[in-house]
Design an enzyme around this catalytic site. Structure first.
Site, mmCIF file in Angstrom:
data_model
loop_
_atom_site.group_PDB
_atom_site.id
_atom_site.type_symbol
_atom_site.label_atom_id
_atom_site.label_comp_id
_atom_site.label_asym_id
_atom_site.label_seq_id
_atom_site.Cartn_x
_atom_site.Cartn_y
_atom_site.Cartn_z
ATOM 1 N N ASP A 89 9.061 3.033 0.062
ATOM 2 C CA ASP A 89 7.992 3.652 0.842
ATOM 3 C C ASP A 89 8.192 3.233 2.292
ATOM 4 O O ASP A 89 7.818 2.138 2.696
ATOM 5 C CB ASP A 89 6.634 3.198 0.308
ATOM 6 C CG ASP A 89 5.485 3.846 1.068
ATOM 7 O OD1 ASP A 89 5.733 4.373 2.168
ATOM 8 O OD2 ASP A 89 4.349 3.802 0.562
ATOM 9 N N TYR A 123 0.853 -1.188 0.000
ATOM 10 C CA TYR A 123 0.000 0.000 0.000
ATOM 11 C C TYR A 123 0.890 1.239 0.000
ATOM 12 O O TYR A 123 1.864 1.312 0.749
ATOM 13 C CB TYR A 123 -0.890 -0.002 1.252
ATOM 14 C CG TYR A 123 -1.826 1.186 1.372
ATOM 15 C CD1 TYR A 123 -2.858 1.371 0.451
ATOM 16 C CD2 TYR A 123 -1.686 2.116 2.410
ATOM 17 C CE1 TYR A 123 -3.737 2.454 0.572
ATOM 18 C CE2 TYR A 123 -2.557 3.190 2.530
ATOM 19 C CZ TYR A 123 -3.586 3.355 1.610
ATOM 20 O OH TYR A 123 -4.452 4.425 1.732
ATOM 21 N N LYS A 163 3.635 9.034 8.951
ATOM 22 C CA LYS A 163 3.353 8.418 10.254
ATOM 23 C C LYS A 163 4.279 8.919 11.377
ATOM 24 O O LYS A 163 4.076 10.005 11.877
ATOM 25 C CB LYS A 163 3.298 6.896 10.101
ATOM 26 C CG LYS A 163 2.142 6.524 9.144
ATOM 27 C CD LYS A 163 1.736 5.085 9.110
ATOM 28 C CE LYS A 163 0.435 4.974 8.303
ATOM 29 N NZ LYS A 163 0.501 4.139 7.115
HETATM 30 C C1 PLP Z 1 -0.106 4.633 5.755
HETATM 31 C C2 PLP Z 1 0.719 4.414 4.552
HETATM 32 C C3 PLP Z 1 0.694 5.299 3.462
HETATM 33 C C4 PLP Z 1 -0.295 6.423 3.376
HETATM 34 O O1 PLP Z 1 -0.112 7.360 4.376
HETATM 35 P P1 PLP Z 1 -1.363 8.318 4.773
HETATM 36 O O2 PLP Z 1 -0.752 9.275 5.734
HETATM 37 O O3 PLP Z 1 -2.391 7.404 5.363
HETATM 38 O O4 PLP Z 1 -1.834 8.964 3.533
HETATM 39 C C5 PLP Z 1 1.590 5.119 2.430
HETATM 40 N N1 PLP Z 1 2.457 4.103 2.456
HETATM 41 C C6 PLP Z 1 2.507 3.224 3.458
HETATM 42 C C7 PLP Z 1 3.536 2.126 3.428
HETATM 43 C C8 PLP Z 1 1.625 3.326 4.534
HETATM 44 O O5 PLP Z 1 1.636 2.417 5.509
#
Ligand code: PLP
Length: 442
Positions: free
Chosen positions: A247, A152, A275
């Site tokens: 990511d 994701y 995060k």
């Molecule tokens: C949570 C998450 C996102 C998206 O971040 P948001 O602040 O919710 O938009 C992107 N990449 C990873 C790996 C994530 O866990």
């Protein structure tokens, strides 16, 4: 019927709020996973968080392993972060002009992540990933994006293809509203399978702009990279002239201060953060090689902007967060997570169900998959028994233990979690396994 005693739990206030919420907000929530849609039942509404504990509107207390899905390394309402925000607050909430906090946070981020020679702050992980892909496309002059099934990267159009987590749970294969012409530009490989990556490059020579990957997958549940997988991606990206994008929105500052790239010693071209970076306030960031970042406006032609980007309260929270991340923090996280994993595995062994639940853990993130395992990719994860998961989840909630209401998520350990929290969770886990697998007797 199971002999497990069901503790009575008041839910009147949460139920009333949910009724009101559903009238005015889709699903009654601001983000889909929160609705409990995949496990059934009703979500509780939070009154406050403190340390490792959440208290709901009816006064029920939960040991919280969700931790806002990752940001809260120190638990809720951590003193230094609250003080930093409190101190910044009287100076105003947003400027639309540069301020010192951005410089100080950028200096810290680029020092902790040496591959990020320059960094741009945004307001979410979604925005970071979306912008990094635009940059990769702009820099390479190529259109295709290679991602992995079950990874994701936020909800930008290009990434809503086989995207794990909320989508996996709701069973939406992509999303209506994403034009097929755009989804067609996103190629999907199998996590931990370099040959599936090679095959896509063979099929689309010189057309792939970027390999985007969670270097530790955490949105199909936690799945570690197999030895050689990330090295292989680095090698392929170099050979093919594609950018390698890590990511690290979850893994950054969590599995090590410098994220998965520090832990495994791989230097990506681009990195996304979020995060933990904001300490619970809305912050994301992307950054990487200076020559790539030089293409971002105003230095270069790739456009990306944000009214609230570099927000002073968020920068203050981020700075306090990063300055609190000492080596002792990671030792404590590891110790607590190891004890949690060990206790949960021991409970499964005692009940004779070790072959029906398989825990994946990397540092302070872990997922109990309701399948024999090993879970190495999204296909393995999807073998999980989701009905067993539901019964387990509801037993935990009744026992005052909050985990994400979906199989394809992680449990997040914080420094606020105590041995008592672990013991309470292991006990609830044992009761949950009995419910999940219909075991009678004790
Ligand atoms: C949570 C998450 C996102 C998206 O971040 P948001 O602040 O919710 O938009 C992107 N990449 C990873 C790996 C994530 O866990």
């Amino acid at each position: 019927m199971s002999p497990v005693r069901k503790r009575l739990r008041r839910t009147r206030e949460s139920e009333a709020l949910f009724v009101r919420a559903k009238k005015r907000m889709p699903g009654g929530v601001s983000s889909p996973v929160r609705s409990f849609a995949s496990v059934g039942g009703q979500p509780f509404f939070v009154k406050k968080g403190r340390g490792a504990t959440l208290i709901d509107a009816d006064g029920n207390r939960y040991v919280d392993w969700v931790m806002s899905y990752g940001p809260l390394v120190f638990g809720h309402a951590h003193g230094p972060i609250l003080s930093a925000v409190r101190k910044a607050l009287p100076r105003g909430t947003s400027y639309g002009a540069p301020s010192r906090g951005e410089v100080e946070l950028a200096e810290r981020v680029t020092k902790i992540f040496p591959s990020m020679e320059k960094v741009r702050f945004v307001s979410s992980g979604t925005e970071a990933a979306m912008s990094a892909v635009r940059l990769a496309r702009g820099a390479t002059g190529r259109d295709l994006v290679l991602k992995f099934a079950g990874c994701y990267h936020g909800h930008a159009d290009s990434f809503l293809v086989s995207a794990g987590s909320g989508l996996a749970t709701l069973g939406i294969p992509g999303s209506p509203g994403v034009p097929s012409s755009l989804a067609g530009l996103t190629l999907t490989a199998r996590y931990n399978d370099l040959e599936s990556v090679e095959a896509l490059f063979r099929a689309h020579p010189k057309r792939i702009a970027v390999i985007a990957v969670e270097p530790i997958a955490a949105n199909m549940g936690v799945v570690a990279p197999a030895p050689g997988f990330l090295e292989g991606l680095r090698r392929i990206a170099d050979r093919e002239g594609a950018a390698l994008l890590f990511d690290e929105v979850i893994s950054g500052f969590r599995v090590a201060k410098g994220g998965a790239q520090e832990l495994y010693g791989i230097r990506p071209d681009l990195t996304c953060l979020g995060k933990i970076l904001g300490g619970g306030l809305p912050v994301g960031a992307y950054g990487g090689r200076a020559d790539l970042m030089a293409r971002i406006a105003p230095d270069g032609p790739v456009y990306q902007a944000g009214t609230l980007s570099g927000n002073p309260l968020a920068m203050a929270a981020g700075k306090a967060m990063l300055d609190s991340l000492t080596p002792a923090v990671y030792q404590k996280l590891e110790k607590t997570a190891r004890e949690l994993e060990r206790g949960m595995n021991a409970a499964a062994k005692k009940l004779g169900v070790s072959d029906r639940v398989s825990i994946n853990r990397v540092g302070s993130i872990l997922t109990p998959f309701f399948t024999a395992g090993p879970v190495r990719n999204f296909d393995d994860a999807k073998k999980s028994d989701l009905d067993a998961f539901k019964r387990w989840f509801h037993t935990l909630i009744r026992s005052g233990v909050f985990v994400a209401p979906a199989q394809f998520e992680a449990m997040f350990v914080s420094t606020a979690h105590t041995a008592r929290d672990v013991a309470k969770t292991v006990k609830a886990h044992e009761a949950g396994l009995k419910e999940a697998f219909g075991l009678t007797g004790s």
